[in-house]
Design a protein around this motif. Structure first.
Motif, PDB file in Angstrom:
ATOM      1  N   LYS A 303      40.733  30.639  28.399  1.00 49.22           N
ATOM      2  CA  LYS A 303      40.302  29.885  29.494  1.00 49.22           C
ATOM      3  C   LYS A 303      38.852  29.809  29.435  1.00 49.22           C
ATOM      4  N   ARG A 304      38.393  28.498  29.857  1.00 46.85           N
ATOM      5  CA  ARG A 304      36.692  28.249  29.872  1.00 46.85           C
ATOM      6  C   ARG A 304      36.602  27.629  31.079  1.00 46.85           C
ATOM      7  N   PHE A 305      35.433  28.174  31.879  1.00 42.67           N
ATOM      8  CA  PHE A 305      34.883  27.626  33.091  1.00 42.67           C
ATOM      9  C   PHE A 305      33.514  27.312  33.094  1.00 42.67           C
ATOM     10  N   LYS A 306      32.853  26.096  33.194  1.00 45.08           N
ATOM     11  CA  LYS A 306      31.380  26.029  33.374  1.00 45.08           C
ATOM     12  C   LYS A 306      30.955  26.820  34.263  1.00 45.08           C
ATOM     13  N   GLN A 307      31.575  26.873  35.437  1.00 46.39           N
ATOM     14  CA  GLN A 307      31.049  27.807  36.609  1.00 46.39           C
ATOM     15  C   GLN A 307      32.511  28.244  37.409  1.00 46.39           C
ATOM     16  N   THR A 308      32.474  29.508  37.629  1.00 44.73           N
ATOM     17  CA  THR A 308      33.743  30.037  38.309  1.00 44.73           C
ATOM     18  C   THR A 308      33.270  31.365  39.154  1.00 44.73           C
ATOM     19  N   ARG A 309      33.889  31.574  40.179  1.00 43.72           N
ATOM     20  CA  ARG A 309      33.699  32.706  41.175  1.00 43.72           C
ATOM     21  C   ARG A 309      34.371  33.869  40.524  1.00 43.72           C
ATOM     22  N   MET A 310      33.688  34.970  40.601  1.00 43.36           N
ATOM     23  CA  MET A 310      34.172  36.274  40.113  1.00 43.36           C
ATOM     24  C   MET A 310      34.092  37.368  41.468  1.00 43.36           C
ATOM     25  N   GLU A 311      35.248  37.813  41.688  1.00 47.42           N
ATOM     26  CA  GLU A 311      35.287  38.722  42.869  1.00 47.42           C
ATOM     27  C   GLU A 311      35.954  40.150  42.245  1.00 47.42           C
ATOM     28  N   SER A 312      35.219  41.348  42.622  1.00 46.18           N
ATOM     29  CA  SER A 312      35.896  42.500  42.510  1.00 46.18           C
ATOM     30  C   SER A 312      37.079  42.940  42.806  1.00 46.18           C
ATOM     31  N   SER A 313      37.389  42.468  44.168  1.00 47.47           N
ATOM     32  CA  SER A 313      38.843  42.806  44.423  1.00 47.47           C
ATOM     33  C   SER A 313      40.065  42.347  43.741  1.00 47.47           C
ATOM     34  N   THR A 314      39.496  41.192  43.017  1.00 46.46           N
ATOM     35  CA  THR A 314      41.002  40.694  42.184  1.00 46.46           C
ATOM     36  C   THR A 314      41.031  41.426  40.972  1.00 46.46           C
ATOM     37  N   VAL A 315      40.355  42.641  40.685  1.00 47.72           N
ATOM     38  CA  VAL A 315      40.389  43.218  39.554  1.00 47.72           C
ATOM     39  C   VAL A 315      40.523  44.643  39.975  1.00 47.72           C
ATOM     40  N   LEU A 317      38.514  46.449  41.860  1.00 50.44           N
ATOM     41  CA  LEU A 317      37.292  46.991  42.227  1.00 50.44           C
ATOM     42  C   LEU A 317      36.688  47.116  43.650  1.00 50.44           C
ATOM     43  N   GLY A 318      37.775  46.895  44.452  1.00 50.39           N
ATOM     44  CA  GLY A 318      37.294  46.772  45.899  1.00 50.39           C
ATOM     45  C   GLY A 318      36.232  45.659  46.030  1.00 50.39           C
ATOM     46  N   ASP A 319      35.181  46.003  46.842  1.00 50.00           N
ATOM     47  CA  ASP A 319      34.115  44.906  47.144  1.00 50.00           C
ATOM     48  C   ASP A 319      32.847  45.055  46.549  1.00 50.00           C
ATOM     49  N   GLU A 320      32.873  45.692  45.152  1.00 48.32           N
ATOM     50  CA  GLU A 320      31.587  45.753  44.459  1.00 48.32           C
ATOM     51  C   GLU A 320      30.900  44.548  44.146  1.00 48.32           C
ATOM     52  N   TYR A 321      31.462  43.513  44.084  1.00 53.85           N
ATOM     53  CA  TYR A 321      30.683  42.166  43.715  1.00 53.85           C
ATOM     54  C   TYR A 321      31.485  41.180  44.078  1.00 53.85           C
ATOM     55  N   ASP A 322      30.936  40.069  44.260  1.00 50.40           N
ATOM     56  CA  ASP A 322      31.513  38.690  44.525  1.00 50.40           C
ATOM     57  C   ASP A 322      30.411  37.567  44.332  1.00 50.40           C
ATOM     58  N   ILE A 323      30.554  37.164  43.055  1.00 56.45           N
ATOM     59  CA  ILE A 323      29.641  36.161  42.562  1.00 56.45           C
ATOM     60  C   ILE A 323      30.202  34.717  42.762  1.00 56.45           C
ATOM     61  N   PRO A 324      29.794  33.792  43.369  1.00 52.22           N
ATOM     62  CA  PRO A 324      30.337  32.461  43.542  1.00 52.22           C
ATOM     63  C   PRO A 324      30.112  31.401  42.256  1.00 52.22           C
ATOM     64  N   SER A 335      43.453  40.748  32.562  1.00 53.21           N
ATOM     65  CA  SER A 335      43.135  41.670  33.314  1.00 53.21           C
ATOM     66  C   SER A 335      41.886  41.350  34.072  1.00 53.21           C
ATOM     67  N   GLY A 336      41.159  40.462  33.438  1.00 51.85           N
ATOM     68  CA  GLY A 336      39.935  39.829  34.049  1.00 51.85           C
ATOM     69  C   GLY A 336      38.788  40.164  33.103  1.00 51.85           C
ATOM     70  N   THR A 337      38.908  40.409  31.782  1.00 55.07           N
ATOM     71  CA  THR A 337      37.849  40.663  31.059  1.00 55.07           C
ATOM     72  C   THR A 337      37.220  39.220  30.715  1.00 55.07           C
ATOM     73  N   PHE A 338      36.020  38.971  30.684  1.00 53.47           N
ATOM     74  CA  PHE A 338      35.524  37.741  30.296  1.00 53.47           C
ATOM     75  C   PHE A 338      34.086  37.775  29.433  1.00 53.47           C
ATOM     76  N   VAL A 339      33.738  36.808  28.649  1.00 59.36           N
ATOM     77  CA  VAL A 339      32.364  36.889  27.959  1.00 59.36           C
ATOM     78  C   VAL A 339      31.819  35.547  28.824  1.00 59.36           C
ATOM     79  N   HIS A 340      30.689  35.946  29.397  1.00 64.52           N
ATOM     80  CA  HIS A 340      30.057  34.883  30.229  1.00 64.52           C
ATOM     81  C   HIS A 340      28.555  35.159  30.461  1.00 64.52           C
TER      82      HIS A 340
END
Length: 420
Positions: A303-315, A317-324, A335-340
């Motif tokens: 999958k490819r996204f020009k921009q996307t939100r990455m939230e640690s709780s979805t993988v 990792l609790g609330d370690e990060y949330d980058i919109p 499982s959530g590995t990206f090259v970005h």
């Protein structure tokens, strides 16, 4: 000639006749004698009857009384919920079949074959479900067709397969054909037999079951650049599990574009991009830190996204990060590995430190519109199906079912997962 013949049969001597005499004799011959014709014998009446049958009236009479072949059609005419798991049969009793044609209201024709004496025709495959069929059959020597119609019932439960890549799309050389079914499949052989994947130029393509709902196809090595791939789904009315039938009958065409393979070395912290066998770019990267190591192995961009939100709780990792607004994100694993792209880390990190939570990061700019940065450049050069290989990450090889990553299986291991 005729009168002389009559005269000779009567034992009289031949004599000359005037035209008037001949006419006179003919006028005197009884009507019955004229009907018998020129020759007379003791069985003349039978011969005349046979001739009449051959010439017209008698033939009609005999055809009207002759016994015609009886044609029987199964399923019977008028059946509303015929079984679609059984063949169609047409039989002739007291004769042979001259022709049989079975057509569906969907425009299809049901093929079939005759037995040796042509007294029975059987379809070579089952009729489709939920379809009205018309049967036209004719016996040898008969001018009229027997016509009957029946409708097959619809299946109770059904399933379909959602496939990757999309129809008409162009992908990188690592893109497998992946099918996810909406219902668990217990008869894997029946389902796999109903699906074929062919390539031009030709190459052996084999299916591999990752689960009872996922079947992937790939060749032994990456597809050749420019390959044309055809996925043929013939799942309609295939029983995938008890009482659950497939619904699809279609062909889908994909294309493979140029070859791009990118290799990430997390010891040197560099990514080398090769296009059609030649190095096209080298980028400094950052990978997973010691507590969040990056999967190693062969991975495919799914999958490819020009921009996307990455939230640690979805993988997990609790609330370690949330980058919109993570720029230029390309998924490598389910499982959530990206090259970005990464705009929040110092430029000094790339090429020198592994600081991520498991992804491969390239220097980028907020907003994803700066064409001068590595994240932008790599994203623009990539497509779905491109291969990204990660080495020296400190992590084990990614599970082949975690994303479109079946290339991590040897060819022998891949073929062992086929049901055929």
């Amino acid at each position: 000639m005729g009168v002389s013949h009559i005269s000779n049969r009567a034992g009289q001597r031949a004599r000359k006749w005037s035209r008037r005499g001949i006419l006179g004799v003919l006028g005197a011959v009884p009507a019955a004698a004229l009907l018998t014709g020129c020759g007379y014998s003791s069985d003349a009446s039978d011969a005349t009857g046979t001739a009449g049958a051959a010439d017209g009236g008698g033939a009609s009479a005999r055809r009207s009384t002759a016994k015609k072949a009886t044609i029987t059609i199964t399923p019977a005419a008028g059946t509303k919920k015929a079984d679609f798991t059984s063949r169609v049969e047409v039989t002739a009793t007291g004769g042979a079949l001259a022709s049989v044609r079975v057509t569906g209201n969907d425009g299809s024709t049901l093929p079939g074959s005759y037995n040796d004496d042509r007294t029975k025709w059987t379809s070579t495959k089952n009729p489709y479900s939920g379809t009205k069929y018309t049967v036209r059959a004719k016996a040898e020597g008969d001018t009229e067709e027997t016509v009957a119609a029946f409708t097959t019932k619809s299946p109770g439960e059904t399933f379909v397969g959602y496939f990757t890549p999309e129809a008409g799309s162009t992908s990188g050389v690592g893109m497998p054909v992946s099918i996810n079914f909406t219902h668990a499949v217990t008869d894997r052989a029946a389902v796999q037999k109903a699906i074929t994947v062919t390539a031009e130029p030709a190459v052996e393509v084999v299916g591999h079951w990752f689960s009872d709902t996922r079947l992937d196809f790939r060749p032994e090595t990456y597809w050749a650049a420019g390959t044309r791939i055809t996925l043929s789904l013939r799942l309609k009315d295939v029983e995938g599990s008890d009482g659950v039938y497939g619904m699809q009958s279609k062909d889908v065409i994909f294309h493979i574009g140029r070859e791009q393979i990118s290799t990430v070395d997390l010891v040197t912290k560099q990514m080398v991009v090769e296009r059609d066998g030649l190095t096209s770019a080298t980028y400094p990267v950052t990978g997973g830190d010691s507590g969040h190591t990056t999967w190693s192995g062969i991975m495919v961009i799914s999958k490819r996204f020009k921009q996307t939100r990455m939230e640690s709780s979805t993988v997990g990792l609790g609330d370690e990060y949330d980058i919109p607004d993570v720029p230029h994100a390309q998924r490598l694993t389910t499982s959530g590995t990206f090259v970005h792209g990464n705009y929040w880390a110092s430029t000094a990190v790339f090429g020198h430190q592994n600081t991520s939570h498991g992804c491969v990061g390239l220097h980028d700019a907020k907003g994803a519109n700066d064409s001068s940065v590595a994240g932008y450049e790599f994203y623009e050069s990539s497509m779905l199906g491109d291969v990204v290989i990660v080495r020296n990450s400190g992590e084990r090889t990614v599970d082949p079912a975690n994303g479109l990553n079946g290339w991590n299986l040897s060819w022998a291991e891949w073929k062992a997962g086929s049901a055929l």
